[in-house]
Motif scaffolding. Structure first.
Motif: not given
Ligand SMILES: *[C@@H]1O[C@H](CO)[C@@H](O)[C@H](O)[C@H]1NC(C)=O
Ligand SMILES: *[C@@H]1O[C@H](CO)[C@@H](O)[C@H](O)[C@H]1NC(C)=O
Ligand SMILES: *[C@@H]1O[C@H](CO)[C@@H](O)[C@H](O)[C@H]1NC(C)=O
Ligand SMILES: *[C@@H]1O[C@H](CO)[C@@H](O)[C@H](O)[C@H]1NC(C)=O
Length: 966
Positions: A83, A521-522, A594
């Motif tokens: 990202l 994401r997230n 994100q």
């Molecule tokens: C989203 O969060 C998870 C853990 O909560 C993490 O492993 C993952 O890397 C995150 N995704 C991004 C795109 O950063």
């Protein structure tokens, strides 16, 4: 009166490459030139770093580079799946081209700034003094100030190629003497040498005198908007505003755009200006080192970690929590691309605040935070806003700043200054407030002094600042603080974007919708409000979850104090989501995720006149007037912007902007009749990239910082942006009353004036100004700013001039940026003399690994030099050692000893003195058939045609070392 009118309309008389936009769709602007040069040079630096680390670098470096491609190629992870956020890189480039474009406004009539009127020496002085200032700023890690100065310098450098006859003389390379103060400017047409003849029938293609071209003499066009006089026989700039071009010899030679007098050479001039800008960037790169150069360009993905912490007695739990969470972030991210790009710490209490620690070294930060101790204070409010002010000015734009306190602010009078800083830096401020009292009134303690605890009204100040910035005011008990600091961890993730944010104060039940797109994401939602608040979440597929389920199909959430943090489960549920909030007390909702898709925006204002262009507008747009934004979408080259709206996050008002694409993912957005209020910028678009699968995916993003409108206009203009230590500058400013966006000639009134600078330098200003009857709605006054003699060159100073109406209901401000720069007297580059080299390299390359060669050179900075500061190997992978010895005349000599394997038989050293003058010096091991030993050869230095060429040869047994100054 006449003068005032003229001065106000000056910005229209742009006479350079178009600053920001080209509306003929054909011409290259200063913005394009700057961006092309920055992208190419940044890519070159990344390529060289990759090569030195043995990594692949496959990006082709040409003018088709985009910000996203350069950022991705420069990312050491380099994987296409990671990202990547280009927000900071974009913002930094934008700051450079905005400051570049501002030269046409701030220095519209200065011929040196544009190389008009044959002011070659003056123009060169502006460039070289500016480059020294940039290097000094980088040395102090004042990258923001460095970018502003750099942008300004580039304007003048680029204008040379449009305004002089360099291109017409057939030159194919930049004029290097313009960035080398130690070289003479030669072959200039003398003051009495005629340079032009009149254009015939409006055709200026052939108006330079043939003798001039034959003799290779350099000239530039005269330009004046008031008078047509110019020295006999001299060329003019040309164009409708240039009166001198109506005078014999008529016509001009400028290449500003394709429609200019020499418009057919416009693209050649622009291409050369790109290469010249790259040459200047290379000089800064060598002087500052690759790593700092990339930081100056803003090539960083990670944000800073910035804490402002109250250190009075009751804060010890809060300090340990700040320590725990920052150590956790550091330990998890150190050495990764997500490691914070810098760490900022500002302690405050009463009576003190600061000092500011800003470091890229996590251990220094850990050490400083370890040393914070909670002591003193007790019953008095603290200097919270002063500490915050320091952090806001030091942090890069769009940083998130966390403030920890449990006390009211003693310096609440800084509120409007802080708000202005928040608006101009677009930084987000989140407050971690502990032990706010539920009641409006502060208890009195037994001793009769009020305890530290904050009342609701004390906390409101922090809530207002949080809201203006798009941050949050998180209010918890000390024991719950550790549950709330997850917001800090969240903000340190990569490429965090705001999807939706709203504040309801007073609270009322409401329904909000936001779009979830495939790139997110997230996703996390934050709701702050009273404990009684309830909510209901509905996904695009109609799935629902209420706040009575802390873990359900759409989200799981935690509660700490007034904060509910929801981790959303958005899998396969793109589209429109709804959140319904039931609360009659104030609340806020913020939805983040994100994604590399985001946007940046800047307020710009139009100039009337010849070309009608725009420049950066600082301060608030006028209530009822028009506002324009330059919006850049990041992270995808396939995004289509469909809507940009200003919406009042506390009410129903929405103003739709009209969009105009201006290239490279940039849009000029115009809003007409923006009512009085506080607005957030929301962007909606469609991303047709493959990542969002076959279906077109709609997306929305919101800028956290609010835009406030004002009926007051404050304009200020300094005639220089560099200030020498020990000097005082005067900055005239004008306060104007407006209605519906235009000057209200008949208005009268008095305004409170505050001038603040972030360095606490002595400054004087009237405390009020009065717009008197018959003054045309305006009042003029002056602020002075004195830079202490002890100030270090490279220090940046931000001056904010605010004017507030008598009822204290409306404020506007102007922001001015300066950098402290001492006059540089050392303009000569370090000198390199080869002393010896030893050991022969075998002629057979298969044996090279077992032999070493050695190169020794004496480096000096001359009698009046500032001294050698660094010697680095630019080419070669051997070992460099340096030592210092005293020369015969008492001067310092740096002895550089380089040894390397015979498999790499050349070396190039970069030698930089204390003010950033750069010399490069190289040597080569060659096999010689002559077996005659030779003693060290004498070094000969010849000066030819302004290019100092010191050629030294040294023969030692069978190795010949040649040294060439570049
Ligand atoms: C989203 O969060 C998870 C853990 O909560 C993490 O492993 C993952 O890397 C995150 N995704 C991004 C795109 O950063
Ligand atoms: C662009 O410039 C070329 C010549 O350089 C000219 O022929 C053409 O008409 C211009 N196009 C526009 C849209 O101005
Ligand atoms: C600019 O530099 C590039 C790369 O060094 C070169 O290919 C190009 O020809 C130069 N352009 C001009 C106009 O000199
Ligand atoms: C919110 O949505 C619900 C259900 O659709 C509706 O009953 C309610 O009136 C809405 N509230 C507001 C303030 O619009």
């Amino acid at each position: 009166m006449f003068l005032v009118v003229v001065v106000l309309s000056l910005p229209g008389f742009i006479h350079s490459f178009q600053p920001l936009f080209s509306f003929d769709g054909n011409s290259t602007t200063h913005r394009d030139i700057t961006q092309r040069a920055v992208l190419r040079k940044t890519a070159e630096v990344c390529r060289d770093i990759a090569a030195s680390e043995g990594r692949d670098f496959s990006l082709t470096i040409d003018d088709s580079l985009t910000v996203a491609r350069v950022q991705r190629a420069c990312s050491s992870a380099g994987t296409s799946t990671s990202l990547v956020s280009t927000v900071m890189f974009r913002t930094s480039i934008a700051n450079m081209y905005f400051s570049n474009a501002k030269v046409d406004v701030a220095f519209a009539l200065s011929e040196e700034h544009h190389f008009d009127d044959e002011t070659f020496q003056g123009g060169r002085d502006i460039i070289t003094a500016g480059v020294s200032a940039v290097k000094a700023s980088v040395k102090l890690e004042s990258f923001i100030a460095g970018r502003w100065t750099l942008g300004r310098v580039c304007h003048t450098l680029q204008d040379f190629y449009s305004h002089s006859n360099w291109v017409e003389l057939g030159n194919k390379a930049p004029y290097s003497a313009l960035i080398r103060p130690d070289q003479p400017l030669e072959n200039l047409a003398g003051p009495n040498t005629p340079t032009c003849r009149s254009c015939t029938g409006g055709n200026c293609a052939d108006n330079l005198l043939p003798e001039l071209l034959q003799q290779g003499l350099l000239t530039s066009g005269y330009f004046n908007i008031f008078s047509s006089s110019k020295p006999a026989g001299k060329c003019s700039h040309g164009g409708s505003f240039d009166k001198t071009s109506k005078q014999d010899p008529v016509g001009g030679i400028s290449k500003d755009d394709t429609g200019s007098s020499h418009g057919s050479l416009h693209h050649k001039a622009a291409d050369l200006a790109v290469n010249a800008t790259m040459e200047l960037l290379e000089d800064i790169r060598v002087a500052t080192g690759d790593k700092n150069f990339l930081r100056l360009m803003g090539l960083s993905q990670s944000s800073v970690l910035c804490f402002v912490i109250d250190t009075t007695g009751s804060m010890s739990d809060d300090i340990s929590e700040a320590k725990r969470v920052s150590f956790d972030i550091i330990d998890r991210k150190r050495g990764t691309e997500q490691e914070p790009s810098a760490y900022i710490l500002v302690p405050f209490n009463d009576p003190g605040f600061g000092p500011l620690t800003m470091t890229t070294n996590a251990d220094v930060f850990k050490d400083r935070i370890n040393k914070l101790t909670a002591s003193g204070g007790g019953d008095i409010p603290e200097l919270c806003l002063s500490g915050l002010q320091l952090a806001l000015t030091a942090a890069p734009p769009s940083s998130e700043i966390f403030v920890f306190t449990d006390a009211p602010a003693k310096d609440a009078h800084l509120k409007s200054t802080i708000t202005a800083l928040i608006e101009s830096t677009k930084s987000v401020v989140t407050f971690m407030l502990t032990d706010v009292l539920a009641s409006r009134r502060r208890r009195r303690s037994l001793q009769g002094t009020s305890p530290r605890s904050m009342s609701q009204s004390d906390a409101q100040l922090y809530r207002d600042l949080a809201r203006a910035s798009g941050g949050q005011s998180i209010e918890v008990t000390k024991s719950d603080l550790s549950l709330a600091t997850s917001v800090i961890e969240d903000s340190s993730a990569s490429a965090v974007v705001t999807v939706f944010q709203v504040v309801r104060n007073p609270g009322r039940p409401d329904n909000f919708t936001f779009t979830v797109d495939g790139s997110l994401r997230n996703m996390t939602a934050y709701i702050t409000g009273a404990p009684s608040l309830t909510f209901n979440l509905t996904s695009s597929k109609g799935v629902s979850q209420s706040s009575s389920q802390s873990s359900g199909p759409l989200a799981s959430f935690t509660t700490a104090g007034n904060l509910r943090r929801l981790s959303l489960n958005t899998d396969n549920q793109t589209g429109s989501w709804e959140i319904s909030v039931a609360s009659s007390s104030p609340y806020s909702v913020k939805v983040t995720g994100q994604s590399s898709v985001n946007f940046i925006y800047n307020l710009v204002e139009a100039h009337e006149g010849a070309h009608g262009d725009f420049s950066l507008k600082e301060g608030r747009p006028l209530s009822g007037g028009n506002a324009s934004l330059l919006v850049s979408v990041t992270g995808s080259d396939t995004v289509k912007v469909t809507e940009v709206t200003l919406f009042d996050s506390s009410g129903p008002t929405e103003v739709n902007g009209s969009l105009q694409a201006v290239g490279s993912g940039n849009f000029l957005v115009t809003f007409s009749g923006v009512p009085a209020g506080d607005f957030a910028v929301r962007l909606r678009g469609e991303d047709s990239s493959s990542s969002s699968r076959s279906t077109q995916s709609g997306f929305q993003r919101q800028a956290p910082t609010q835009i406030k409108t004002s009926s007051i206009s404050v304009t200020a203009q300094a005639n220089n942006s560099n200030i020498e230590p020990g000097s005082t500058i005067s900055i005239p400013f004008t306060v104007t009353t407006t209605s519906n966006g235009v000057v209200n000639n008949s208005a009268t009134g008095s305004f409170t004036v505050r001038a603040n600078n972030d360095r606490s330098y002595p400054s004087a200003s009237p405390s009020t100004v009065t717009v008197a009857a018959g003054s045309g709605g305006k009042a003029n006054a002056t602020v002075t700013l004195t830079v202490p003699a002890s100030a270090t060159s490279g220090t940046d100073v931000t001056l904010t001039i605010e004017a507030e109406n008598a009822a204290a209901t409306d404020t506007n401000y102007a922001v001015l940026r300066f950098s402290v720069s001492s006059k540089v007297t050392d303009i000569s580059r370090p000198v390199c003399q080869v002393v010896s080299s030893s050991t022969s390299c075998p002629s057979s390359s298969s044996l090279c690994a077992s032999s070493q060669w050695k190169f020794v050179a004496n480096l000096t900075d001359g009698i009046n030099g500032t001294g050698i500061e660094s010697v680095t190997v630019r080419q070669g992978n051997g070992t460099l050692n340096t030592s210092t010895v005293d020369g015969a005349g008492g001067e310092n000599i740096t002895v550089a000893t380089y040894s390397a394997s015979c498999c790499a038989q050349s070396v190039e050293l970069a030698v930089v003195d204390r003010v950033g003058n750069v010399g490069t010096c190289g040597g080569q091991a060659r096999e010689s058939t002559t077996a005659t030993p030779a003693t060290t050869a004498a070094v000969s230095t010849t000066s030819t045609g302004g290019h100092t060429l010191g050629i030294s040869y040294c023969l030692w047994i069978s190795v010949a070392v040649s040294l060439l100054w570049k």
